[in-house]
Design an enzyme around this catalytic site. Sequence first.
Site, mmCIF file in Angstrom:
data_model
loop_
_atom_site.group_PDB
_atom_site.id
_atom_site.type_symbol
_atom_site.label_atom_id
_atom_site.label_comp_id
_atom_site.label_asym_id
_atom_site.label_seq_id
_atom_site.Cartn_x
_atom_site.Cartn_y
_atom_site.Cartn_z
ATOM 1 N N HIS A 224 30.152 47.806 38.003
ATOM 2 C CA HIS A 224 31.554 47.440 38.237
ATOM 3 C C HIS A 224 31.622 46.669 39.564
ATOM 4 C CE1 HIS A 224 35.946 48.599 37.242
ATOM 5 N NE2 HIS A 224 36.010 47.761 38.274
ATOM 6 N N ASN A 269 31.514 45.640 33.771
ATOM 7 C CA ASN A 269 32.972 45.596 33.781
ATOM 8 C C ASN A 269 33.464 44.185 34.064
ATOM 9 O OD1 ASN A 269 35.711 46.976 34.056
ATOM 10 N ND2 ASN A 269 35.581 45.835 35.980
ATOM 11 N N GLU A 270 34.201 43.628 33.110
ATOM 12 C CA GLU A 270 34.938 42.378 33.298
ATOM 13 C C GLU A 270 34.099 41.226 33.844
ATOM 14 O OE1 GLU A 270 38.557 43.053 35.443
ATOM 15 O OE2 GLU A 270 39.261 44.567 34.048
ATOM 16 N N TYR A 401 45.925 44.353 30.812
ATOM 17 C CA TYR A 401 47.065 44.774 31.637
ATOM 18 C C TYR A 401 48.360 44.078 31.266
ATOM 19 C CZ TYR A 401 43.935 47.076 34.991
ATOM 20 O OH TYR A 401 43.034 47.919 35.592
ATOM 21 N N GLU A 481 41.259 49.769 30.414
ATOM 22 C CA GLU A 481 42.030 49.803 31.660
ATOM 23 C C GLU A 481 43.390 49.240 31.326
ATOM 24 O OE1 GLU A 481 40.549 47.836 35.193
ATOM 25 O OE2 GLU A 481 38.535 48.628 34.877
ATOM 26 N N TRP A 531 44.392 52.889 34.321
ATOM 27 C CA TRP A 531 43.925 52.470 35.636
ATOM 28 C C TRP A 531 45.089 52.644 36.596
ATOM 29 C CZ3 TRP A 531 39.214 51.368 37.548
ATOM 30 C CH2 TRP A 531 39.198 51.010 38.909
ATOM 31 N N GLU A 538 41.925 48.276 46.177
ATOM 32 C CA GLU A 538 42.210 47.239 45.188
ATOM 33 C C GLU A 538 41.545 45.926 45.634
ATOM 34 O OE1 GLU A 538 42.947 47.047 42.245
ATOM 35 O OE2 GLU A 538 43.625 44.996 41.997
ATOM 36 N N PHE A 547 47.698 51.358 42.306
ATOM 37 C CA PHE A 547 47.614 51.428 40.844
ATOM 38 C C PHE A 547 47.509 52.871 40.339
ATOM 39 C CE2 PHE A 547 46.561 46.892 40.731
ATOM 40 C CZ PHE A 547 47.055 46.510 39.494
HETATM 41 C C1 GAL Z 1 40.599 45.404 36.943
HETATM 42 C C2 GAL Z 1 39.389 45.991 37.648
HETATM 43 C C3 GAL Z 1 39.700 47.226 38.418
HETATM 44 C C4 GAL Z 1 41.037 47.186 39.126
HETATM 45 C C5 GAL Z 1 42.132 46.644 38.244
HETATM 46 C C6 GAL Z 1 43.482 46.455 38.888
HETATM 47 O O1 GAL Z 1 40.406 44.067 36.691
HETATM 48 O O2 GAL Z 1 38.387 46.294 36.716
HETATM 49 O O3 GAL Z 1 38.617 47.465 39.259
HETATM 50 O O4 GAL Z 1 40.959 46.622 40.340
HETATM 51 O O5 GAL Z 1 41.747 45.424 37.702
HETATM 52 O O6 GAL Z 1 43.576 45.209 39.492
#
Ligand code: GAL
Length: 578
Positions: A224, A269-270, A401, A481, A531, A538, A547
């Site tokens: 991550h 992750n991402e 999100y 997430e 999340w 952050e 968050f």
């Molecule tokens: C995602 C990330 C997390 C967290 C979240 C909120 O992209 O995987 O680590 O930061 O966004 O911004």
Amino acid sequence: MSLSILFALLFAVSPVVVSQHASVPSSTVASTSQTSSGASSFTTSVELSVEDLWDLYVGPVSTFSINTTVEPTPIPSSSLVPPPALYYPPFPKGQQVPLQPKNESWKFPKGFWYGVAGAAYQIEGAVKAEGRGPSIWDVLTHRVVNYVSTNDTGDIADNNYYQYKEDIARIAALGLKTYSFSLSWSRILPFGSGSINEQALLHYDDVIDTCLQYGIIPQVTLFHWDLPLFLQNTYNGWLSDKIISDFTDYARIVFNRWHSKVHYWFTVNEPIVFCGFYPLPANYFKNTTIPPKQQPYVCGHNVLLSHASAYHLAKSINSSLSVSFKTNGGFKIPRTDSQADAEAVQRAWDFNEGWFANPTFINGDYPTHLKDYVSGFLPAFTDKQKAQINGTCDIFAHDAYTSDFIMAPDAGIDACIANTTNPLYPGCYNTTKVYANGYWTIGAAGDPGTPWLNQATDWVPSFLHYMQDTWKPRGGIAITEFGISEPYEELRTNLASILIDPIRSNYYKSYLEAILIAIGEGVNVVGTLAWSIYDNLEWSQGYSVKFGIQYVNLTTQERYFKASAFEYANMFNVYLEK
Ligand code: GAL
């Protein structure tokens, strides 16, 4: 002191070599008898201990007073009483909040998993403890001026490295069933490869065992974003295909150790986001000659090969494991019904979800628009590589999100494609949160520190259908997430006002209702992870953006449930099929 001065000093003295050390590889060793045309051809090989890496590249770090593993403190029963909107207290009489009606046709199927997520660098703290080596994020937070707007670091974060037992107990107390966390690669392998740090393995042994003890399903992400610094500085990290074997070796250690206890695994992750960190800020890491706009795609190429390699390895160790990567994105809504906006939407899919999902779910190769671009500089995947990549996600694990309206660039798509200096190149699509009438946004905004994030839960059912129809994941879709930054939460100074988080509470309720609608319409959604477990670092926004479904007092490291924690958990009380 600048790094170049530090290096000059380092070369002038004999390096001190302590227990764990690595030799910095070099192609050329500088010698006074050689002549050379440019400074860049002078290189050297030098031995560095883990301690040297910290001292040279990061500097001193902060520590917290709780610095050994602590047993969970009992969770006060008063903190487990849901907020009034969800609950009728017997006293005082007269509350007028109506009961929430239940939609009897909705349900989360048996076996649906629901919980919370966190990530190592954002929550663990204890960055130098028990042999951890530095990652690129230790440098980004400590050294790179203004990389983190608040100058915060992950040195202490939520002190999860020592308080994880309490953290897991609190998840269980809420009635949640899943905890998704990431391993710190540079704890396990302080140099990213080579010597294994047994203390780190023992630590994660206990995190996993504690989850099992509380009846929580552990889900583990290998990477991550906290790339071991040494790999970045020896071969440019994800920009080199050398990462494939190092990532696979790391994966072998963790799969072998925990395959009998952990069923759900996420390799990375991402990648859209962390490949987008390239180019890294100049002058803090090893230089590269790869052109800046190409770097994310070189990274992505190596990520796909690394992921595929780790996937097959996992299956060879235990064929029953669920292994996927987590990707991210939102629904792409054409801003108008014009042909140009429709084309822009397809480009947006191709340059985002499609970048990693088409190779793994469809055919082992990049989507058309992306391929048009990357074929100019990336080697095409061979048939063997395509076969190796295709089919390597057991579920579509999506961090989803928000959503965006998509439109063609003002200059037009063709003009953008022809102009490599256009800021939208190479994607050549534009995004907005505002409806075409120019008046309303897609939904309530999050904190100003996250301008990319508005509530857009109305679009979730369409998005889930699109994912299922396009990528046909055999194990279904998980929202791994989702969450929102409560606006201006960091400005609230009084605990009672922090704990009521109406925008986030509404977000979770609406989002889960949208998932229930989609499930009712036949979309196979298998799990959700909020999340985040609690407020944390952050990334470049530091601790200014919140968050968490729990508040953490960063001075005392006490945790408190926010209203959204109950709203989230309550949806499963109401709708989970018994
Ligand atoms: C995602 C990330 C997390 C967290 C979240 C909120 O992209 O995987 O680590 O930061 O966004 O911004």
